[in-house]
Design an enzyme around this catalytic site. Structure first.
Site, short mmCIF file in Angstrom:
data_model
loop_
_atom_site.label_atom_id
_atom_site.label_comp_id
_atom_site.label_asym_id
_atom_site.label_seq_id
_atom_site.Cartn_x
_atom_site.Cartn_y
_atom_site.Cartn_z
N ARG A 86 -54.31 9.66 55.43
CA ARG A 86 -52.92 9.34 55.09
C ARG A 86 -52.50 10.18 53.88
O ARG A 86 -53.11 10.09 52.82
CB ARG A 86 -52.81 7.84 54.76
CG ARG A 86 -51.46 7.43 54.25
CD ARG A 86 -51.39 5.91 54.03
NE ARG A 86 -50.07 5.55 53.58
CZ ARG A 86 -49.77 5.11 52.36
NH1 ARG A 86 -50.71 4.92 51.46
NH2 ARG A 86 -48.53 4.83 52.04
N HIS A 130 -43.15 9.15 49.12
CA HIS A 130 -44.04 8.45 48.17
C HIS A 130 -43.54 8.81 46.77
O HIS A 130 -44.22 9.46 45.99
CB HIS A 130 -45.49 8.88 48.40
CG HIS A 130 -46.52 7.96 47.81
ND1 HIS A 130 -47.53 7.38 48.54
CD2 HIS A 130 -46.70 7.52 46.55
CE1 HIS A 130 -48.31 6.65 47.75
NE2 HIS A 130 -47.82 6.71 46.52
N GLU A 175 -44.24 1.77 49.50
CA GLU A 175 -44.00 0.83 48.41
C GLU A 175 -42.58 0.93 47.84
O GLU A 175 -42.41 1.23 46.64
CB GLU A 175 -45.03 1.02 47.29
CG GLU A 175 -46.45 0.82 47.74
CD GLU A 175 -47.46 0.91 46.59
OE1 GLU A 175 -47.06 1.21 45.46
OE2 GLU A 175 -48.65 0.66 46.83
N ASN A 304 -50.30 -2.39 51.27
CA ASN A 304 -51.13 -1.95 50.14
C ASN A 304 -51.47 -3.18 49.31
O ASN A 304 -50.56 -3.89 48.84
CB ASN A 304 -50.37 -0.95 49.28
CG ASN A 304 -50.08 0.36 50.02
OD1 ASN A 304 -50.56 0.56 51.13
ND2 ASN A 304 -49.32 1.23 49.40
N TYR A 306 -53.93 -4.70 46.12
CA TYR A 306 -54.88 -4.47 45.01
C TYR A 306 -55.32 -5.78 44.35
O TYR A 306 -56.48 -5.97 44.06
CB TYR A 306 -54.26 -3.53 43.97
CG TYR A 306 -54.13 -2.12 44.50
CD1 TYR A 306 -55.16 -1.21 44.38
CD2 TYR A 306 -52.98 -1.71 45.18
CE1 TYR A 306 -55.07 0.08 44.90
CE2 TYR A 306 -52.87 -0.42 45.70
CZ TYR A 306 -53.93 0.46 45.57
OH TYR A 306 -53.83 1.73 46.09
N GLU A 370 -53.49 1.01 51.77
CA GLU A 370 -54.11 1.29 50.46
C GLU A 370 -54.90 0.08 50.00
O GLU A 370 -54.41 -1.06 50.11
CB GLU A 370 -53.06 1.59 49.37
CG GLU A 370 -52.45 2.96 49.44
CD GLU A 370 -51.46 3.21 48.30
OE1 GLU A 370 -51.63 2.63 47.21
OE2 GLU A 370 -50.53 3.98 48.53
O1 IFM Z 1 -51.67 5.36 42.81
C1 IFM Z 1 -50.91 4.32 43.36
C2 IFM Z 1 -50.25 4.78 44.66
O2 IFM Z 1 -49.47 5.91 44.46
C3 IFM Z 1 -49.35 3.68 45.17
N1 IFM Z 1 -50.06 2.43 45.28
C4 IFM Z 1 -50.84 2.00 44.15
C5 IFM Z 1 -51.76 3.12 43.68
C6 IFM Z 1 -52.57 2.66 42.46
O3 IFM Z 1 -51.72 2.31 41.42
#
Ligand code: IFM
Length: 465
Positions: A86, A130, A175, A304, A306, A370
């Site tokens: 990606r 992006h 995002e 995505n 985290y 992500e």
């Molecule tokens: O680096 C970023 C990415 O560009 C978008 N999602 C979160 C990642 C980590 O912060």
């Protein structure tokens, strides 16, 4: 025969047969070559040159020099054994002013990338946006202006014509929450504006732009092409079951998640969002037909993830990205270990999010576009980069993802963020997310232990031990 063939199969979490295993990157974070072959500044070039906006004054001018090292980087992907890659396309390489005909050298770069991926048996997954808006479009008003969405539709058409015959999956936006609320709401991202109204207008125009692009792509691409959108959905947890805390969670869910999910999948704005944001706007910038456009059918949703967000009733400090919700919401630190970003490590949050989407969006295939972690990695005297915390993070999240699939979430793939250490936006090069270590002085690439570990996961099709 590989070493694994000789070993007893100890795979404990086997993923579905056609599961896609990938890594992800983004143009401004890795490409460099910021002024080459006709590329003009994006909002991130401008922002990173503004004193005090990015750690150490870092910029993406050189980054991981991927523009000149595409073949080397694809060779790394081959060693990893990924099925998919990606990447994002830098709009200012294609349309330097954000409008008009394409620059051939810009198109050629992505043609070469895609062709080399295909020759290597790796499926290209392209993201159109992006965060690197051509600066000229920002000067004309940026995402808070409707016109930007139309320009994005035009750019999508150019890319579909240039690469439509060879890119398997097209993601319109990455995002949009960050781009709208961090870019225009609290200004920690480019273009650095601080206006709740601008953030909400931008969010709407991202939905519109997504729908316009999805329509253009659908008309131009072969039927086998997959059209998608990537959201950084928030796993929002209320601190307690008290009605005030639950209401704080509802507010953040509205302005963090449903502001995109409802227009895209239901063709409407959430009523509670309209109510909550009444002090900021009456949403009269939404025109007839916009929400129908935004809800053009797509083939999958990229997620995505985290870490989770814990909230309670209260107030938070301004400037805040939350478009006024901060006056009713307090953000609490989630317990447990943290990454170098100070983000809590909480793999259950991924499971929670996927189960919610299983229930809210039945029939929509999901892809983790992500997931990953930053740690303070360094090459030791023998040249090795040991990153056991990242391996633990990835293992826990893949186990949570596996559990979600067993519980009925239709997740088709996983893209690890990130292939390479890179320009981490306002943190510059101070945070390392890669499974490949970059020595930015020499541009030397070194597999971290996590890269070898991920390669073994891909080879086994699951986790072991
Ligand atoms: O680096 C970023 C990415 O560009 C978008 N999602 C979160 C990642 C980590 O912060």
């Amino acid at each position: 025969m590989t070493a694994l063939d000789a070993c007893p199969d100890t795979t404990t979490h086997r993923f579905p047969e056609h599961f896609r295993w990938g890594t992800a990157t983004a143009a401004y974070q890795i490409e460099g070559a910021a002024a080459e072959d006709g590329r003009t500044p994006s909002i991130w070039d401008t922002f990173s040159r503004t004193p005090g906006k990015v750690c150490n004054g870092d910029t993406g001018d050189i980054a991981a020099d991927h523009y000149h090292r595409v073949s080397e980087d694809i060779a790394l992907m081959r060693q990893l054994g990924v099925t998919d890659y990606r990447f994002s396309i830098a709009w200012p390489r294609i349309q330097p002013t954000g409008r008009g005909p394409a620059v051939h050298k810009g198109l050629d770069f992505y043609r070469r990338l895609v062709d080399e991926l295909l020759e290597s048996g790796i499926r290209p997954v392209a993201t159109l946006y992006h965060w690197d808006l051509p600066q000229e479009l920002e000067d004309a008003g940026g995402w808070p202006q409707r016109e930007t969405a139309y320009r994005f539709g035009e750019y999508a058409g150019i890319m579909a014509e240039a690469l439509g015959d060879r890119v398997a999956t097209w993601t319109t936006l990455n995002e949009p929450w960050c781009a709208a609320f961090l870019g225009y709401g609290n200004g920690v991202h480019a273009p650095g504006r601080t206006s709740a109204l601008a953030a909400l207008r931008a969010a709407h125009h991202f939905n519109l732009a997504h729908g316009l692009a999805a329509r253009v792509l659908r008309g131009a691409l072969p039927p086998s092409a997959e059209i998608s959108l990537t959201l950084n959905l928030h796993t929002v947890r209320a601190h307690t079951d008290a009605p005030e805390d639950l209401d704080a969670a509802r507010r953040i869910d509205a302005v963090g998640n449903r502001i995109f999910l409802d227009p895209v999948f239901r063709g409407r704005l959430p009523e509670d969002l309209i109510h909550d944001t009444a002090p900021v706007t009456d949403w009269s910038f939404v025109e007839d037909g916009d929400l129908e456009t935004a809800s053009a059918p797509i083939d999958s949703l990229g997620i995505n993830y985290y870490s989770p967000t814990v909230v309670a009733a209260g107030t938070s400090e301004a400037p805040s990205p939350w478009a006024g919700a901060e006056q009713h919401v307090r953000f609490l630190p989630a317990p447990g270990p943290r990454t170098a970003m100070d983000w809590p490590v909480d793999a259950d949050g991924l499971h929670e999010l996927l189960i919610r989407l299983r229930d809210d969006l039945p029939g929509v295939p999901l892809v983790i576009t992500e997931n990953g972690a930053a740690y303070d990695d360094y090459a030791d005297p023998s040249g090795e980069v040991k990153d056991p915390e990242r391996v633990a993070y990835l293992r826990a999240h893949l186990a949570a993802l596996h559990r979600a699939i067993e519980d009925g979430a239709d997740v088709r793939g996983y893209f690890l963020w990130s292939l390479l250490d890179n320009f981490e936006w306002a943190y510059g090069y101070s945070k390392r997310f890669g499974i490949v270590h970059i020595d930015f002085a020499s541009q030397r690439r070194t597999f971290k232990d996590s890269a070898r570990w991920y390669a073994s996961v891909i080879e086994r099709g699951g986790l072991s031990g």
